[in-house]
Scaffold this active site. Structure first.
Site, PDB file in Angstrom:
ATOM      1  N   SER A 103      -9.392   2.885  -1.234  1.00 37.68           N
ATOM      2  CA  SER A 103      -9.398   3.126   0.203  1.00 37.68           C
ATOM      3  C   SER A 103     -10.838   3.236   0.710  1.00 37.68           C
ATOM      4  O   SER A 103     -11.628   2.313   0.553  1.00 37.68           O
ATOM      5  CB  SER A 103      -8.581   4.383   0.521  1.00 37.68           C
ATOM      6  OG  SER A 103      -8.304   4.475   1.899  1.00 37.68           O
ATOM      7  N   GLU A 208      -6.381  -4.992  -0.077  1.00 39.99           N
ATOM      8  CA  GLU A 208      -5.206  -4.190   0.279  1.00 39.99           C
ATOM      9  C   GLU A 208      -5.531  -3.453   1.571  1.00 39.99           C
ATOM     10  O   GLU A 208      -6.686  -3.356   1.970  1.00 39.99           O
ATOM     11  CB  GLU A 208      -4.862  -3.194  -0.834  1.00 39.99           C
ATOM     12  CG  GLU A 208      -5.947  -2.188  -1.160  1.00 39.99           C
ATOM     13  CD  GLU A 208      -6.002  -0.959  -0.253  1.00 39.99           C
ATOM     14  OE1 GLU A 208      -4.962  -0.639   0.366  1.00 39.99           O
ATOM     15  OE2 GLU A 208      -7.066  -0.346  -0.150  1.00 39.99           O
ATOM     16  N   HIS A 279      -2.165   1.464  -1.415  1.00 37.71           N
ATOM     17  CA  HIS A 279      -1.591   2.771  -1.111  1.00 37.71           C
ATOM     18  C   HIS A 279      -0.097   2.763  -1.468  1.00 37.71           C
ATOM     19  O   HIS A 279       0.784   2.907  -0.621  1.00 37.71           O
ATOM     20  CB  HIS A 279      -1.805   3.096   0.356  1.00 37.71           C
ATOM     21  CG  HIS A 279      -3.247   3.335   0.702  1.00 37.71           C
ATOM     22  ND1 HIS A 279      -4.174   2.308   0.758  1.00 37.71           N
ATOM     23  CD2 HIS A 279      -3.931   4.467   0.987  1.00 37.71           C
ATOM     24  CE1 HIS A 279      -5.358   2.814   1.084  1.00 37.71           C
ATOM     25  NE2 HIS A 279      -5.235   4.114   1.219  1.00 37.71           N
TER      26      HIS A 279
END
EC number: 3.4.17.13
Length: 306
Positions: A103, A208, A279
């Site tokens: 992230s 992602e 995630h």
């Protein structure tokens, strides 16, 4: 098992009970867990002000741990990039430390790769993966492999739609000596035009994101496309894009639409989906900046590194 250093370089940890539960699970797995003194610091939405978080990164680099593990993502690392202790981070990696996260951690990963060629690992975070009700077995096994120094590759099963898009893929697709890099799409796209985005050519880029509607995902991909980043790669691997809500206004515009569009823009660069990363509970660990081999055997994609 391994000496872990847990620190908070991005968003503040709010759920202290879950934090303690995650630490107990790591210790129960046999790890020696060292916790940064500012791990629960809070300033606005951040895990402490900029100075506090920079100091935590410096302590992690100097800890001598086997693995430096972030508590969570959120936002906060991009604003620190001009002041990161690059030499200390690089020296810790040379001594054998693995920096692991996902992230928002993508910002630091891209920056240290661009500035020093320093290798890191895309993988789990403390609150994302150990604070849950039931930690994912595959994620835990991948982390344990890293802790024991035995991980040499990973793989996943391609969706049938990928084989329909690339009929010859299962017969003869094998990449040699390609740099694996990437992470969170929003963070990575935000580094375009800065000295903190690696200039990787002929690499394998994995992406992602979370909470981004498909049209915003397409807009971010378009930024990378128009900047020339995507066309310079040998393959693009798409992980999980989740936690968004479609609306009646979309009229059939969805994530698959974006993938089809991207493939049309990149006829010479395979765009493969289904990578178990992002995630989501089940995530593999990926070496960021390391040279890999990639092979497709029937429907199985296999990535190998040293």
């Amino acid at each position: 098992m391994a000496h872990l250093y847990v620190y908070s370089p991005s968003g503040a940890v709010r759920d202290r009970a879950a934090f303690r539960r995650a630490l107990r699970r790591l210790e129960a797995a046999g790890h020696a867990v060292e916790v940064d003194p500012a791990v629960l610091a809070s300033h606005q939405r951040f895990a402490g002000d900029d100075e506090t978080r920079l100091a935590a990164i410096g302590r992690a680099a100097a800890s001598g741990a086997d693995i430096a593990l972030t508590t969570r993502g959120g936002y906060g690392l991009t604003r620190l990039l001009p002041r990161l202790p690059y030499d200390a981070i690089a020296a810790s990696v040379e001594r054998g430390m693995a920096w692991v996260g996902l992230s928002d951690f993508t910002a630091m990963q891209m920056a240290v790769l661009a500035q020093r060629g320093t290798l890191t690992w895309a993988g789990p975070a403390l609150m994302e993966d150990w604070a849950t009700d039931t930690p994912d077995e595959i994620t835990m096994a991948c982390f344990d492999d890293l802790a024991q120094g035995v991980g040499e590759g990973t793989g996943w099963r391609l969706p049938l739609a990928d084989l329909r898009a690339y009929p010859a893929l299962a017969q003869a697709w094998h990449l040699h000596d390609a740099v694996l890099w990437g992470g969170n799409l929003s963070i990575l796209a935000g580094l375009v035009g800065t000295p903190y985005l690696p200039a990787v050519v002929d690499g394998v880029l994995f992406l992602e994101d979370v909470g981004e509607h498909p049209y915003r995902i397409e807009r971010l991909l378009t930024q990378l496309l128009l900047a020339g980043v995507l066309g310079r790669q040998r393959a693009i691997l798409l992980g999980a894009f989740n936690r968004f809500t479609l609306t009646p206004h979309d009229r059939g515009f969805r994530l698959a639409t974006v993938v089809d569009w991207l493939r049309a823009q990149l006829p010479d660069v395979p765009v493969l989906t289904g990578l178990p990363f992002g995630h989501v509970p089940t995530k593999v660990i990926l070496p960021v900046g390391r040279r890999i081999e990639a092979v497709v055997q029937e429907r199985e994609v296999l990535l190998f590194w040293d």
